[in-house]
Design a protein around this motif. Sequence first.
Motif, PDB file in Angstrom:
ATOM      1  N   THR A 135     -88.277  58.061  48.097  1.00  0.00           N
ATOM      2  CA  THR A 135     -87.489  57.412  49.142  1.00  0.00           C
ATOM      3  C   THR A 135     -86.058  57.172  48.693  1.00  0.00           C
ATOM      4  OG1 THR A 135     -89.468  56.312  49.965  1.00  0.00           O
ATOM      5  CG2 THR A 135     -87.348  55.378  50.612  1.00  0.00           C
ATOM      6  N   ALA A 136     -85.878  56.795  47.455  1.00  0.00           N
ATOM      7  CA  ALA A 136     -84.528  56.520  46.962  1.00  0.00           C
ATOM      8  C   ALA A 136     -83.640  57.743  47.054  1.00  0.00           C
ATOM      9  CB  ALA A 136     -84.584  56.030  45.519  1.00  0.00           C
ATOM     10  N   LEU A 137     -84.194  58.915  46.766  1.00  0.00           N
ATOM     11  CA  LEU A 137     -83.401  60.129  46.829  1.00  0.00           C
ATOM     12  C   LEU A 137     -83.105  60.515  48.265  1.00  0.00           C
ATOM     13  CD1 LEU A 137     -84.931  62.364  44.025  1.00  0.00           C
ATOM     14  CD2 LEU A 137     -82.661  61.361  44.084  1.00  0.00           C
ATOM     15  N   VAL A 138     -84.015  60.230  49.177  1.00  0.00           N
ATOM     16  CA  VAL A 138     -83.820  60.598  50.570  1.00  0.00           C
ATOM     17  C   VAL A 138     -82.667  59.810  51.186  1.00  0.00           C
ATOM     18  CG1 VAL A 138     -84.930  60.677  52.851  1.00  0.00           C
ATOM     19  CG2 VAL A 138     -86.212  61.308  50.830  1.00  0.00           C
ATOM     20  N   LEU A 139     -82.251  58.722  50.550  1.00  0.00           N
ATOM     21  CA  LEU A 139     -81.112  57.961  51.050  1.00  0.00           C
ATOM     22  C   LEU A 139     -79.829  58.775  50.992  1.00  0.00           C
ATOM     23  CD1 LEU A 139     -81.778  54.511  49.363  1.00  0.00           C
ATOM     24  CD2 LEU A 139     -82.090  55.084  51.767  1.00  0.00           C
ATOM     25  N   GLY A 176     -71.561  56.047  46.911  1.00  0.00           N
ATOM     26  CA  GLY A 176     -71.516  54.597  46.993  1.00  0.00           C
ATOM     27  C   GLY A 176     -72.412  53.939  45.974  1.00  0.00           C
ATOM     28  N   PRO A 177     -72.105  52.677  45.608  1.00  0.00           N
ATOM     29  CA  PRO A 177     -72.876  51.978  44.574  1.00  0.00           C
ATOM     30  C   PRO A 177     -74.316  51.691  44.971  1.00  0.00           C
ATOM     31  CG  PRO A 177     -71.286  50.507  45.622  1.00  0.00           C
ATOM     32  CD  PRO A 177     -70.963  51.881  46.090  1.00  0.00           C
ATOM     33  N   GLU A 178     -74.600  51.493  46.270  1.00  0.00           N
ATOM     34  CA  GLU A 178     -75.973  51.179  46.680  1.00  0.00           C
ATOM     35  C   GLU A 178     -76.893  52.369  46.417  1.00  0.00           C
ATOM     36  OE1 GLU A 178     -76.118  49.788  50.665  1.00  0.00           O
ATOM     37  OE2 GLU A 178     -74.922  47.988  50.284  1.00  0.00           O
ATOM     38  N   ASP A 200     -77.384  52.713  42.678  1.00  0.00           N
ATOM     39  CA  ASP A 200     -78.343  51.744  42.145  1.00  0.00           C
ATOM     40  C   ASP A 200     -79.774  52.132  42.497  1.00  0.00           C
ATOM     41  OD1 ASP A 200     -76.209  50.345  41.151  1.00  0.00           O
ATOM     42  OD2 ASP A 200     -76.195  48.832  42.744  1.00  0.00           O
ATOM     43  N   SER A 201     -79.979  52.693  43.695  1.00  0.00           N
ATOM     44  CA  SER A 201     -81.315  53.147  44.083  1.00  0.00           C
ATOM     45  C   SER A 201     -81.797  54.279  43.187  1.00  0.00           C
ATOM     46  CB  SER A 201     -81.311  53.607  45.546  1.00  0.00           C
ATOM     47  OG  SER A 201     -81.030  52.537  46.419  1.00  0.00           O
TER      48      SER A 201
END
Length: 217
Positions: A8-12, A67-69, A72-73
């Motif tokens: 999920t983190a990569l799908v962001l 972006g930083p978010e 961080d993910s």
Amino acid sequence: MFIRPLLTALVLLATPLGTNAQQLPLAVDGPSAAADAAEFDTSYRHSPSISARMQREFLSRIRWSVGPEVRDSLVEAFKERSPNEIWQELVAPDGLTTNNVADALTSYWVLNWVAANGAYAVEVDSRPIQRQLRQAFANDPNFLTLSDQQRQEMAEGYILNFLVEHAALNNALAQQDIEALYTLAMASVSRFHDQMKVNLLDLVPGPNGFQGRPQDD
């Protein structure tokens, strides 16, 4: 074919990064690779310290480009599994393995060809492309002089970019975002035209790897 579920983190991620791909002497219209060249060894001895450095540099680029978010993910995702482990899970069904430049580039070529051509349901046999790239590397004097460190940097550069572009494509497909899919397609076409001097729209995968698309009579 590599359109499979990802963390999920990569799908962001929604913006593909550029790649450090070199231009390869890839004869897409040439004959089948000779047996010795097709079996050319493009593996390398893996160094954990090189992987750690490349991951840090990758995450730094992500911070400034996306972006930083998101950065961080990805940091949290990579604490659970390394980029190489995530990539290996995705491409293992296609017979590709870590610590091999040709395998890393094979996955990257196939993914970009799928994105460029909108061939999301096409089952691409990676083995002929893998042999084709081994032949290209065997005939590339520059590649023959690379150290294990340089081979690893090349391969893991492809792997990290693969993960970003794969995530962006997965995200666009899941949302049925036609505009995003078009943007990703054009980015793949432009990337390979500029960096490898190849038009992905003119190629089709076949028993000898990527070849020129047959011309209509």
